[in-house]
Structures are given as structure tokens and as C-alpha cells.
Motif scaffolding. Structure first.
Motif, short mmCIF file in Angstrom:
data_model
loop_
_atom_site.label_atom_id
_atom_site.label_comp_id
_atom_site.label_asym_id
_atom_site.label_seq_id
_atom_site.Cartn_x
_atom_site.Cartn_y
_atom_site.Cartn_z
N ARG A 48 0.83 -1.21 0.00
CA ARG A 48 0.00 0.00 0.00
C ARG A 48 0.86 1.25 0.00
NH1 ARG A 48 -3.66 -2.08 4.73
NH2 ARG A 48 -4.52 -3.87 3.64
N GLY A 49 1.95 1.18 0.72
CA GLY A 49 2.84 2.33 0.78
C GLY A 49 3.44 2.65 -0.58
N GLY A 52 0.49 3.74 -2.91
CA GLY A 52 -0.18 4.97 -2.51
C GLY A 52 -1.68 4.84 -2.31
N THR A 53 -2.14 3.63 -2.00
CA THR A 53 -3.59 3.48 -1.91
C THR A 53 -4.17 3.83 -0.55
OG1 THR A 53 -3.14 1.14 -1.58
CG2 THR A 53 -3.94 1.79 -3.73
N LEU A 69 6.31 8.73 -3.29
CA LEU A 69 5.56 8.98 -2.07
C LEU A 69 4.83 10.32 -2.21
CD1 LEU A 69 5.11 7.57 0.59
CD2 LEU A 69 6.89 8.99 1.57
N GLY A 70 3.52 10.29 -1.98
CA GLY A 70 2.74 11.52 -2.11
C GLY A 70 1.97 11.59 -3.41
N ALA A 72 -0.70 10.17 -6.26
CA ALA A 72 -1.94 9.40 -6.23
C ALA A 72 -1.73 8.09 -6.98
CB ALA A 72 -3.06 10.21 -6.87
N PRO A 73 -2.50 7.05 -6.64
CA PRO A 73 -2.31 5.75 -7.28
C PRO A 73 -2.28 5.78 -8.81
CG PRO A 73 -3.80 5.53 -5.43
CD PRO A 73 -3.51 6.99 -5.57
N PRO A 74 -3.16 6.56 -9.49
CA PRO A 74 -3.06 6.56 -10.94
C PRO A 74 -1.71 7.05 -11.43
CG PRO A 74 -5.14 7.52 -10.25
CD PRO A 74 -4.32 7.34 -9.02
N GLU A 75 -1.14 8.03 -10.75
CA GLU A 75 0.17 8.56 -11.16
C GLU A 75 1.27 7.53 -10.91
OE1 GLU A 75 -0.43 13.25 -10.09
OE2 GLU A 75 -0.32 11.83 -8.45
N THR A 77 0.86 4.27 -10.89
CA THR A 77 0.74 3.23 -11.90
C THR A 77 1.36 3.70 -13.21
OG1 THR A 77 -1.32 2.56 -10.87
CG2 THR A 77 -0.88 1.68 -13.05
N LEU A 83 0.57 -3.64 -10.18
CA LEU A 83 0.16 -4.36 -8.97
C LEU A 83 -0.67 -5.59 -9.32
CD1 LEU A 83 -0.25 -4.55 -5.86
CD2 LEU A 83 -2.26 -3.11 -6.16
N GLN A 105 -5.30 0.69 -20.01
CA GLN A 105 -5.84 2.03 -19.83
C GLN A 105 -5.15 2.79 -18.70
OE1 GLN A 105 -9.95 0.24 -20.48
NE2 GLN A 105 -10.41 2.27 -19.70
N LEU A 106 -4.49 2.02 -17.83
CA LEU A 106 -4.02 2.65 -16.60
C LEU A 106 -2.55 3.00 -16.64
CD1 LEU A 106 -5.66 0.06 -14.19
CD2 LEU A 106 -6.68 2.11 -15.14
N LEU B 327 2.00 13.66 5.00
CA LEU B 327 2.61 13.98 3.73
C LEU B 327 1.68 13.60 2.60
CD1 LEU B 327 6.27 12.86 4.28
CD2 LEU B 327 5.27 15.12 4.44
N TRP B 328 0.89 12.58 2.85
CA TRP B 328 0.06 12.08 1.77
C TRP B 328 -1.22 12.83 1.69
CZ3 TRP B 328 0.42 6.18 0.94
CH2 TRP B 328 1.76 5.88 0.71
N ARG B 329 -1.67 12.87 0.50
CA ARG B 329 -3.00 13.30 0.23
C ARG B 329 -3.95 12.47 1.09
NH1 ARG B 329 -4.86 13.32 -5.88
NH2 ARG B 329 -2.92 14.43 -6.20
N GLY C 183 -5.03 1.58 -9.71
CA GLY C 183 -4.53 2.78 -10.36
C GLY C 183 -5.50 3.40 -11.34
#
Lengths: 236, 362, 288
Positions: A48-49, A52-53, A69-70, A72-75, A77, A83, A105-106, B327-329, C183
Motif C-alpha cells: 500500500r505504501g 499509494g492506496t 511517495l505523495g 496518487a495511485p493513478p500517477e 501506476t 500491482l 488504460q491505466l 505527507l500524503w493526500r 490505479g
């Protein structure tokens, strides 16, 4: 070999509850590493770390110099982390093929050697005949193939595999890991999270044993002494 | 886990009775009428809160029972020739009987669809009321003077009696809710708001509990509808079955005051009545302000005004424990929306602030 | 003949009802939100049409594309500016937020346009009719509405089952959590979905406004009709929603034969009877 993915001093917490306390780890291109540990040791939190989920993180996760770190999950990926989630997470409303195509798509739009549907089917021929069925109608092993195919379609540089052997027959597990070996030989960095210690040591080049949110032991898998690993695993 | 004691809410109720019951000896008729209105609004709001805040059942059709109670009261007195007191008492079993088939139909639908389904049923009842022979059709009909006079021959006397009657009914409603919520079923109900299986484990059938609450609230709403007719002196479909008065305002009152707490509807209703005094001339603007306030409250603190003290206490506590730098959103907001009700596995997250009203605190 | 006429009129009216329902159904399918303000949004876009045609003097067919574009923008904004911030773990909260939006919209329209009923005009097309069978005349406009409903459902089906965006929609509908974990940018999916929903709302709004009168309080009736069409048809089935709309349309037309005041009640009663007999709808989505 310089590392492709570097996790350093990663702390992760969910509200008041802290799951990781400064975890360090590295993966190089073409390398399979195993992360082993008991239930609740922090293996899933590591995933998860990186992805970023969930949770609030501190420390650093760098992919080829880029800080993840910081993001969002789409970024993340799109940056090149693929994953294969625990429990496979196949979408029942999508056919096998659509589940795999969803990955395209991702992921990273630009890749030198992009994954295609045909290449996935070459890797997992079992799926071809069933490609128009609903993803969840397949056996557990085949669903795992879909999940791997879907992750590959994002054109990842690092593939994270969360408990892929869970609930599968040994022969199927053997075949899946064989394919992972081939993928690594092609240059993909693969991180395998496993509860099954022996299996994990067999297929990986290096291992990290996680206990209470930290790395309790690491080294080359071939040189791992079972007794010491077990100690690091259970924390005795 | 321990069962919270009902002592505090019961003590509050006793105090309210001690203050409110002798009030007619001290205040004028205008104040009494005003308070009577307030009592009826609070009672209706309590019953909506009982379903939504405690039971997780949102109805947009509770005005159906208010209207049905009014029509039943008229029918019992004018057509069956019953004494007004008997007629009023009979609206209770009438409401209970009516809510049984209503619940049977609605319980086929999930939370959100339940809401619109209840609205359809209320619409049907209102349209049907306009077609009943002997009830004045679409324009309605006035109560006969002798029916009204049964509650007091002279106006001041009547106002006083209706004041006591409505306060007594409100007290009974609140007492009922306190007792239910501190019973094993009520406890299971709160567990159910989080997890239906938990309720099953406590040996309580969630559907049966919801049905019981729905029937009880239907019965009491009918009685309140009859009582309200004594204030309005008239029945008619659009007035007796008023969506705006008995559902829209009531929902705003509970949401702003505080869902899932007994004190919530009281706060909301008092605020509502005070605002109405000053702002109702503004017409649509008043409604817009109420709507915006309700949305704002849902987003900021779903527990309403009643939850604010707890919120501030939590915040002070959180500040003391010095949280890790963020730090995270904020965890992606799908975390708050695992999708369909109850089917997605919920991760146990020990986060301090949850999006739902915390049941179990009054 | 009378009977056949009622039937045909009812079926065509059902097309309009299905158009009301499409957006509501789509939004529930993707976001699990039941948008109580759906009917009021339809009425709001009817007023948008009124402003463009009456006050700016642009004929409706020329203005329609701009209105649809505006609707898409409004949908995106509504998601981006409001519903994105609404926690959906407890279905109560989005429901009540939408309820607040509904009341606000109704009263804004009341302030802006007054309570008088309004109507859009489309000139000669409104009155035109064709004789499809001897002595059976059908309004051209009603036929156009029905054809548009069928076309829109077909288009949405293609979008959902044949495009990449449709894949994302279905994935999110299956499990938002899993999609996001892999994602998928679920926020972007929701914004686009809301924009598409609002385009269907605007289409339904303009057609409704040409067909009959509307006023600021017309929204709830549209919401209830849309809801009934969806439940009769079976959740998640768009062709089922069309069938549901047709059943309601026929019921209302038949009710209107008795007496104008029976029109709406007849629709509701048929809905309740079907709900008791077929609680999962006529065409339930298998499995799900």
C-alpha cells in the motif's frame, strides 16, 4: 547494479495506528525479491505504501530517481508500478479480455516494448479459449493469470505480486512462478510478497523478512538459513 | 462492550416534563399554541430520526402517516360517529395496521430506493385521499365544531388541553425511543448500522427490528396527524399530506440538529421554529438557506449540531497526541465509499473521524 | 380503435419516461448514488431551454447542442464541486445531500421564473401527425421522442459495453475500491459519468418541455416516474427501463381514459402491483 526501486525509511500509518516503522528495501531491474513475514507484519502495508492506496506515509519511495511517495495511485501506476493485488480482484462485469485490457488504460503510455494482448496470451495460453467469459468464472489459478496479465498491460518497470500463491494448487503455483522467472529474465523487477517462506526463497534472488513494520533480516535467498529466517519471521 | 445506561436521557426527560407540564399556568395562549406546534414538530422529527438515525432507514414518505391519521380521525368521528377521544386513540392502531403493508412493500428495496419508494406510496395515499367519498375530495373538508369542542368548550381551555395532550404524546414518543434504544434490540440496531451480521450474531433479525420501528413510528405519526388536525381544524389532501411540512422540514431539522441522537431533533426543531419566525417571509430563500445548511452539515459533521461538542473534544485529544505529519493526500475518498451497502468488505480503520454519525451517544 | 390508440400513445409516452430514467439509472449503476435531485435537474434544463429560446430568441434545434454541452459541463462541475466531497460509505449521506440539492433547485427556479407553468414551442412539428393505420394518427413529435429514446439507449449500451471508458465504468461499478487500488483514476471516471448523465438529463428536459407544461415543482413527479421505470424494468437493465417506461406510459394513458385525475395514480398503482409481483423487476440483471 544500481537499484530501480528504492524504499528507504518508510513509515506508514492509518490514523493513530502505525503499520511500518522505517522500512528499507531495494529492487534492481531483472531481479526477483521476496518479502516474507507473518500475518500483520507489514507486508501488505508495504504494498500500500508503494502504490499509494492507503494511509499516511513518511520517508521515501523512489523509482529510478522519481519520488513516488505523495503521488496518487493513478500517477504511481503510470510511473511504472504494476500491482497484482491480494485476492486477485478480478471484475466480474468484465470479460477475461476486458479485465486484461483495463490494465492498458491505466499504465505507462510510452514504453519501448509495450505489452499487447497477444503477448499476454502467449504467456498464458490457458486464457485464450476463455477470453470472452466473465473474469470471475475462471479457476483461481487462471484468475491469477488475468491479474498478472492486467498488471503487465500497464507496462510496469516494477511488478508487485501480493500473495499470489494463496489458495492455489502447488502445480499452478509452480507454473505461475516459472512465468515470473521468465519475466524477470526480460528485465522486469519483481517484488513478491509471500507468507509461504520456503517457496519464496526458492524463486527469489534476495529476500527481506519483515517483522513488526521493519526489515528483521535480509540477504541472498540461496544463502538463507532456514532457522535464522524462521526466527526473523516469527520474532523469537 | 457495555450497554449505556438510560439514566441520563430519562433524567433529562423528567426534567423537561417538570418544566413544561405546569407551563400553561404561567404563559399566554399565543405561547402555548406556539409550543404545541413545536412539540408536534419535535415528535415527528424524533420518529424520523428513530428510523434514519438509529435504524438507517430513510423515508421520504412519512407525511403519508400524518395525512392518513388526519383522515382516519375525521372518518372515525364523522362517518362512524365515534367520540373524538376514542377516534383519536384509534388512529394509533390504524397507523400501525397501515404501516404493515407499506413496510412489506418497501422492505423489498435497498436504502436509497426505499426512500423514493416511500415517496411513491405517500403520493398514492395522498391521491387516494382526494378520491375517498365523504372526505371532501380534492378541496378537503372542515372538522365539525362539536368534535373540536370535545377538547374544550372555550378556546383558551382547548388550547390548554391540546398543549398538554401534545406534550404528553411527545413525552411518550421520547420515552419509547429511549427505552427501545437501551434495549437489546436497540443495541443490535446500532450494531446493525455498521454491520448487519453483527446484529445477526446478537440474535436479532435486522428486518424484524426495522419493521417494528417502522410500524411504531407509523402508529405514532397517525396520532400526531390527528392531533395536528385539531390545530388546523381541516383536512385536505395537499395540506394534511404536506411533503414540505412533514418530510422536507423534518429531514432538515434532524440533519441539522443531529442524526442518531435524541437531543438532535430537539435542537433542530427549536432552531427551525426560531428561524421560521424571522425568515419565513423570505419564502424560497428560507428553503434555500435550510437546504444549504443541511448539505453543509452533512459534509462537515454528519452528526449535526449535537455532535459538535464531541467533535471539539476529539480534536483537542488528537492535538495532544501529536499526529504524524501528513505527507500524503488524504486517503483516496473511495475509502469512504466502499460502494453498495454492506456488500463490500470494510477495513477496520482506527481513524478518529468517521463519516457517519456515531451511534450510541445521545 | 380507442383501445389501440391509447396503447400506442402510452408506448410513445414510455419513451419519454425512459429518457427521464436513463441518467438516474446510470448514476446509480456507477456511483451507487440515488440522485433525489434528478427530476429537478430535468426541470432546470427545461428552464435553460426556455431561456435560450424565449429570451435569446434562438430556435430550439439550433440551441440544443449548446444546451447539451452546458449540461455536460454542469454535470462535471456538480461532481467536482459537490458530490466528490460527499462520503459514500453510509448511503444516507449522499441521499440527504441530493435531497438538499433538490429543495435548493426547486426554490431557485421558483425565485427565477415564478410558479406559472411554462412550455417550449417547436413550431409546426409539434402539431404534425401521421396516419400509421387507418384512423390511427400519431404525433410526429412523439415518434421522434421515442426514436431518440431508443437511439440514446443503444448509444449508451455501446459506450458501456464497447469502449474503454465503458470498461472503466463497469470496473468502478463492480468495485470502486479495487479499481482505485489498481490505479484507475476513479475521480475522473465519476466526473465524466456525471457529465454524460447530465447530457441525458438535458435531452429528456428539452423533449419534456416541448411535450407539455412544467413548473418549478414538476421535478419530483419526474423523479418518481424515472424511479418507477427503473424498478419495473429491473436495476441495471436499460432496455428493461424502456420496457418499464412503456408500461407506465400505457398505464397512465389508460388511467387518463377514466378521468384526468386518474392518470398519475394509475401509473403509481401499476408500479406497486408489479413491485409486489416481481420485486426484482421484469428483466433482472442475472447474478448481480
Amino acid at each position: 547494479m544500481s537499484a530501480l526501486l528504492t524504499v528507504s525509511n518508510l513509515h506508514l500509518s492509518y490514523g493513530q495506528f502505525a503499520a511500518l516503522h522505517g522500512l528499507d528495501l531495494e529492487i534492481g531491474a531483472g531481479e526477483i525479491i521476496a518479502v516474507i513475514g507473518a500475518n500483520g507484519a507489514g507486508k501488505s502495508s508495504l504494498i500500500r505504501g508503494i502504490c499509494g492506496t492507503e494511509g499516511q506515509g513518511r520517508g521515501s519511495v523512489r523509482l529510478d530517481g522519481q519520488e513516488l511517495l505523495g503521488l496518487a495511485p493513478p500517477e504511481i501506476t503510470r510511473a511504472g508500478i504494476g500491482l497484482v493485488p491480494e485476492g486477485r480482484r478480478i471484475f466480474p462485469s468484465l470479460s477475461v479480455e476486458e479485465n486484461i485490457l483495463l490494465g492498458a488504460q491505466l499504465g505507462r503510455p510510452h514504453s519501448d516494448d509495450p505489452w499487447t494482448l497477444d503477448r499476454i496470451y502467449d504467456l498464458f495460453p490457458d486464457l485464450v479459449a476463455k477470453r470472452h467469459l466473465s473474469g470471475t468464472m475462471l479457476s483461481g489459478g487462471q484468475q491469477q493469470m488475468i491479474a498478472i496479465g492486467r498488471a503487465l498491460m500497464t507496462n510496469p518497470r516494477v511488478l508487485l505480486c501480493d500473495e499470489i500463491s494463496l489458495g492455489l494448487a502447488p502445480t499452478i503455483i509452480g507454473r505461475l512462478y516459472e512465468q515470473l522467472g521468465r519475466l524477470a529474465a526480460g528485465g522486469l523487477a519483481i517484488l513478491v510478497v509471500e507468507q509461504a517462506m520456503r517457496k519464496a526463497l526458492q524463486i527469489s534472488a534476495r529476500y527481506y523478512c519483515v517483522l513488526e513494520g521493519r526489515v528483521s533480516l535480509s540477504g541472498l535467498s540461496a544463502e538463507a538459513e532456514e532457522e535464522r529466517v524462521a526466527e526473523a519471521y516469527f520474532g523469537r | 462492550m457495555k450497554m449505556p445506561s438510560p439514566a441520563l436521557p430519562l433524567a433529562c426527560l423528567a426534567l423537561a416534563v417538570a418544566v413544561m407540564a405546569p407551563l400553561p399556568f404561567f404563559v399566554g395562549n399565543g405561547t402555548m399554541r406556539y409550543l404545541t406546534d413545536l412539540f408536534i414538530i419535535i415528535a415527528v422529527a424524533q420518529l424520523w430520526n428513530l428510523l434514519a438515525g438509529f435504524g438507517g432507514v430513510v423515508s421520504i414518505g412519512q407525511h403519508a402517516f400524518i395525512g392518513a391519521g388526519a383522515y382516519a380521525f375525521y372518518g372515525f368521528t364523522a362517518h362512524l360517529g365515534l367520540h373524538p377521544f376514542a377516534a383519536m386513540a384509534l388512529t394509533v392502531p390504524f397507523g400501525a395496521l397501515l404501516s404493515l403493508p407499506v413496510f412489506a412493500i418497501l422492505s423489498r428495496m435497498r436504502v436509497a430506493y426505499f426512500a423514493i419508494g416511500s415517496w411513491v406510496l405517500a403520493e398514492v395515499m395522498m391521491l387516494a385521499a382526494g378520491k375517498l367519498p365523504g372526505f371532501g375530495g380534492g378541496s378537503g373538508i372542515s372538522l365539525r365544531p362539536e368534535i373540536v369542542r370535545a377538547f374544550g368548550a372555550r378556546t383558551p381551555e382547548r388550547i390548554e388541553n391540546i398543549y398538554w395532550l401534545s406534550f404528553a404524546i411527545l413525552s411518550l414518543v421520547v420515552l419509547f425511543i429511549i427505552l427501545v434504544m437501551h434495549s437489546r434490540r436497540g443495541y443490535a440496531l446500532r450494531a446493525m448500522r455498521d454491520n448487519e451480521n453483527a446484529a445477526m450474531a446478537l440474535g436479532v433479525n435486522p428486518v424484524a427490528v426495522k419493521a417494528m420501528l417502522f410500524v411504531a413510528s407509523g402508529a405514532m405519526l397517525s396520532l400526531l396527524g390527528a392531533l395536528n388536525t385539531l390545530q388546523k381544524l381541516r383536512i385536505n389532501p395537499s395540506g394534511s399530506f404536506s411533503l414540505t411540512d412533514w418530510t422536507v422540514f423534518i429531514i432538515f431539522i434532524v440533519v441539522i440538529g443531529g442524526m442518531g441522537r435524541i437531543i438532535g431533533p430537539v435542537i433542530g426543531a427549536v432552531l427551525f421554529v426560531l428561524l421560521r419566525e424571522n425568515l419565513s417571509d423570505l419564502g424560497p430563500v428560507y428553503m434555500i438557506v435550510l437546504g444549504a445548511a443541511a448539505i453543509g452539515m452533512m459534509l462537515w459533521e454528519p452528526g449535526g449540531i449535537a455532535a459538535l461538542p464531541q467533535r471539539w473534544k476529539d480534536r483537542r485529544a488528537a492535538r495532544r497526541t501529536a499526529p504524524a505529519p501528513r505527507l500524503w493526500r488524504r486517503a483516496l475518498h473511495f475509502r469512504d465509499g466502499a460502494g453498495r451497502c454492506g456488500s463490500a468488505p470494510r477495513r477496520a480503520r482506527p481513524t478518529a473521524r468517521s463519516g457517519a454519525p456515531r451511534p450510541g451517544r445521545w | 380503435m380507442e383501445l389501440l390508440n391509447t396503447l400506442v400513445q402510452g408506448v410513445l409516452l414510455g419513451g419519454l419516461f425512459a429518457l427521464y430514467a436513463l441518467g438516474l439509472s446510470l448514476l446509480f449503476g456507477v456511483m451507487r448514488i440515488v440522485n433525489i435531485a434528478h427530476g429537478d435537474l430535468i426541470v432546470a434544463f427545461a428552464y435553460a431551454g426556455l431561456m435560450v429560446t424565449e429570451f435569446l430568441g434562438i430556435p430550439l434545434p439550433a440551441a440544443a447542442p449548446a444546451i447539451l454541452l452546458l449540461a455536460a459541463g454542469a454535470g462535471w462541475l456538480l461532481q467536482r464541486g459537490l458530490f466528490e466531497f460527499v462520503p459514500r460509505r453510509d448511503p444516507l449521506i449522499p441521499l440527504l445531500v441530493a435531497f438538499g440539492v433538490s429543495i435548493i433547485l426547486q426554490n431557485l427556479m421558483l425565485m427565477g421564473f415564478g410558479a406559472d407553468p411554462q412550455k417550449l414551442s417547436l413550431g409546426a412539428l409539434e402539431q404534425a401527425s401521421v396516419e400509421i393505420l387507418p384512423e390511427l394518427h400519431v404525433g410526429v413529435f412523439s415518434l421522434v421522442v421515442f426514436a431518440l429514446a431508443v437511439a440514446l439507449i443503444g448509444g449508451l449500451q455501446l459506450m458501456i459495453y464497447r469502449t474503454a471508458f465503458g470498461r472503466a465504468l463497469r470496473a468502478v461499478s463492480d468495485s470502486e475500491e479495487n479499481a482505485a487500488m489498481l490505479g484507475l483514476d476513479t475521480r475522473a471516471v465519476f466526473r465524466k459519468a456525471f457529465a454524460i448523465v447530465m447530457v441525458t438529463v438535458a435531452i429528456a428536459a428539452l423533449l419534456m418541455a416541448v411535450r407539455g407544461n412544467f413548473d418549478p415543482a414538476s421535478g419530483p413527479t419526474r423523479l418518481l416516474t424515472a424511479f418507477e421505470a427503473i424498478v419495473i424494468g429491473g436495476l441495471g437493465s436499460m432496455w428493461g427501463t424502456l420496457a418499464g417506461g412503456i408500461i407506465l406510459g400505457v398505464a397512465q394513458m389508460a388511467g387518463a381514459q377514466i378521468d384526468a385525475s386518474w392518470q398519475v395514480l394509475a401509473g403509481h398503482l401499476v408500479f406497486l402491483v408489479l413491485l409486489v409481483l416481481r420485486p426484482r423487476g421484469l428483466f433482472p440483471k442475472h447474478g448481480g
